[in-house]
Design a protein around this motif. Structure first.
Motif, short mmCIF file in Angstrom:
data_model
loop_
_atom_site.label_atom_id
_atom_site.label_comp_id
_atom_site.label_asym_id
_atom_site.label_seq_id
_atom_site.Cartn_x
_atom_site.Cartn_y
_atom_site.Cartn_z
N UNK A 251 0.87 -1.17 0.00
CA UNK A 251 0.00 0.00 0.00
C UNK A 251 0.91 1.22 0.00
N UNK A 252 0.75 2.08 -0.99
CA UNK A 252 1.63 3.24 -1.11
C UNK A 252 1.07 4.43 -0.34
N UNK A 253 1.94 5.37 -0.05
CA UNK A 253 1.53 6.53 0.74
C UNK A 253 0.54 7.42 0.02
N UNK A 254 0.35 7.23 -1.31
CA UNK A 254 -0.65 8.01 -2.03
C UNK A 254 -1.86 7.16 -2.41
N UNK A 255 -1.99 5.97 -1.78
CA UNK A 255 -3.24 5.24 -1.88
C UNK A 255 -3.35 4.15 -2.92
N UNK A 256 -2.25 3.71 -3.52
CA UNK A 256 -2.32 2.61 -4.48
C UNK A 256 -2.04 1.28 -3.77
N UNK A 257 -2.60 0.21 -4.35
CA UNK A 257 -2.61 -1.10 -3.70
C UNK A 257 -2.32 -2.16 -4.74
N UNK A 258 -1.23 -2.92 -4.59
CA UNK A 258 -0.90 -3.95 -5.56
C UNK A 258 -0.05 -5.03 -4.89
N UNK A 259 0.08 -6.14 -5.59
CA UNK A 259 0.87 -7.26 -5.07
C UNK A 259 2.31 -7.12 -5.55
N UNK A 260 3.27 -7.44 -4.68
CA UNK A 260 4.69 -7.33 -5.01
C UNK A 260 5.43 -8.56 -4.49
N UNK A 261 6.70 -8.64 -4.85
CA UNK A 261 7.56 -9.71 -4.36
C UNK A 261 9.02 -9.32 -4.55
N UNK A 262 9.91 -10.13 -3.98
CA UNK A 262 11.35 -9.95 -4.23
C UNK A 262 11.82 -11.11 -5.08
N UNK A 263 12.76 -10.83 -5.99
CA UNK A 263 13.22 -11.85 -6.94
C UNK A 263 14.73 -11.75 -7.11
N UNK A 264 15.26 -12.54 -8.04
CA UNK A 264 16.66 -12.53 -8.42
C UNK A 264 17.54 -13.12 -7.32
N UNK A 265 18.86 -13.13 -7.58
CA UNK A 265 19.81 -13.66 -6.61
C UNK A 265 19.73 -12.87 -5.31
N UNK A 266 19.71 -13.59 -4.21
CA UNK A 266 19.67 -12.95 -2.88
C UNK A 266 18.44 -12.06 -2.72
N UNK A 267 17.37 -12.37 -3.42
CA UNK A 267 16.11 -11.59 -3.41
C UNK A 267 16.36 -10.08 -3.42
N UNK A 268 17.30 -9.67 -4.29
CA UNK A 268 17.71 -8.25 -4.30
C UNK A 268 16.84 -7.36 -5.19
#
Length: 383
Positions: A282-299
């Motif tokens: 949830x962003x400070x200006x009110x948007x809402x979406x799904x996220x994740x971490x990827x790549x080596x070392x979840x960077x």
């Protein structure tokens, strides 16, 4: 001499011999070598138009005083444009933009001088936006009087001089406590994977105690470094990866493409999201979406399902503020006008992402509870 000025708007239109307010202002700007303007409101487009008219004319002095924003708040696009124009005028030694502070000033006075003497004035209903009408004021009817009599001209000039005294106004660059009205970021509008939350929900998650919190600095070049090594070094910047070599030689990278690469000092800390385990943002200006971490070392930190979402959120805010224009073809942007710089972040007042676990969960489309993280675009405090 006194002349009645109007707007050319149907059903009235304009009669033979009449002149519009905007045309008269532009005509007098071309004739004058000194101009003093006091209005309540401005627009970004009108500020840019005034700057162009000043550059094209013979004006040796220009002062624009704006009266309503110190108390009401100034739209950020207009603010950043006004700051840039004010800097140019001051560096050229021709003038400034001032903000009225102790009260809301709603007057609309334009005084034009030839030499040191006032030669003409326009007084009426028109704010500066009349110079460049937009959708919001295109059907707004204005009227004014054009005057050349010496007695009222002297009074108008004296009135603006009083308004420009330090007790009433200050240069816009010297004002640090004027509220800014954030412009809406439309770059995320209509995206299927992004929702908007009401302010009350945003405030709830913002106020949640932080279970874990991380600062993600935004690494960008200063303006002078955009062309170093053909800019290649800075295409590795997490925001400016769109200027890297395209994956397909026939197609440029999308300007909104970003790669938020997180340093080892962050992803190795306790509580940082594990690789490929989704969560809600949830962003400070009110948007809402799904996220994740990827790549080596979840960077790599990115949205799920659309690699442009994070860039549309982050760079879209800078574009909404008038600090940068989205680029249609990044390969053809040889001047790198669309490259995000330290100066842009400094002017916006944010240079990092603050990422905190709220301790809350929300159900995804499959009914699985996922952690909710709050993401702010903020200023990183110096250590």
């Amino acid at each position: 001499m006194m002349k009645f000025l109007v707007s050319d708007i149907l059903p009235f239109g304009i009669s033979s011999g009449q002149q519009t307010v905007a045309d008269c202002i532009k005509e007098q700007l071309a004739l004058a070598d000194r101009v003093d303007i006091a209005v309540g409101y401005v627009s970004r487009a009108a500020l840019m138009e005034l700057d162009q008219l000043v550059s094209a004319g013979k004006i040796r002095h220009i002062c624009l005083t704006i009266g309503m924003y110190y108390i009401e708040g100034m739209p950020e696009r207009s603010y950043h444009t006004a700051m840039q124009i004010n800097q140019r005028w001051q560096e050229a030694g021709i003038g400034e933009i001032r903000i009225v502070k102790p009260f809301k000033y709603h007057g609309k006075i334009y005084v034009f001088c030839h030499g040191k003497q006032p030669a003409a004035a326009i007084v009426g209903s028109a704010n500066l936006g009349v110079l460049k009408p937009e959708a919001s004021n295109r059907r707004q009817y204005e009227s004014a009087l054009f005057l050349t009599e010496s007695e009222p001209l002297a009074e108008f000039a004296a009135h603006i001089a009083l308004l420009n005294e330090p007790r009433c106004s200050d240069n816009i660059a010297a004002i640090t406590d004027m509220p800014l009205v954030r412009e809406m970021n439309t770059a995320l509008s209509g995206l299927e994977l992004v929702a908007q939350l009401p302010p009350s929900n945003v405030e709830f998650y913002k106020s949640c105690p932080s279970i874990f919190s991380f600062v993600l600095p935004l690494k960008v070049p200063c303006a002078a470094e955009r062309h170093m090594d053909d800019g290649k070094h800075y295409t590795k910047s997490n925001i400016n990866v769109c200027y890297a070599a395209p994956r397909n030689k026939r197609k440029s990278r999308d300007w909104y493409e970003t790669q938020l690469t997180v340093g080892a000092d962050v992803y190795r800390r306790e509580g940082y999201p594990a690789k490929n385990q989704p969560f809600f943002v949830i962003t400070d200006d009110g948007y809402y979406f799904k996220a994740h971490t990827t790549s080596d070392n979840n960077k790599q930190f990115s949205a799920v399902g659309d690699e442009l979402i994070m860039g549309r959120w982050l760079k879209g805010r800078l574009a909404a503020a008038g600090l940068v224009c989205p680029v249609n073809d990044t390969q053809r942007d040889t001047e790198r006008a669309g490259m995000i710089t330290q100066e842009m972040l400094w002017e916006y007042g944010c240079n990092a992402l603050i990422f905190k676990n709220t301790g809350q969960t929300a159900l995804d489309a499959d009914g699985i509870p996922l952690p909710v993280w709050f993401l702010s675009f903020a200023q990183q405090e110096d250590e």
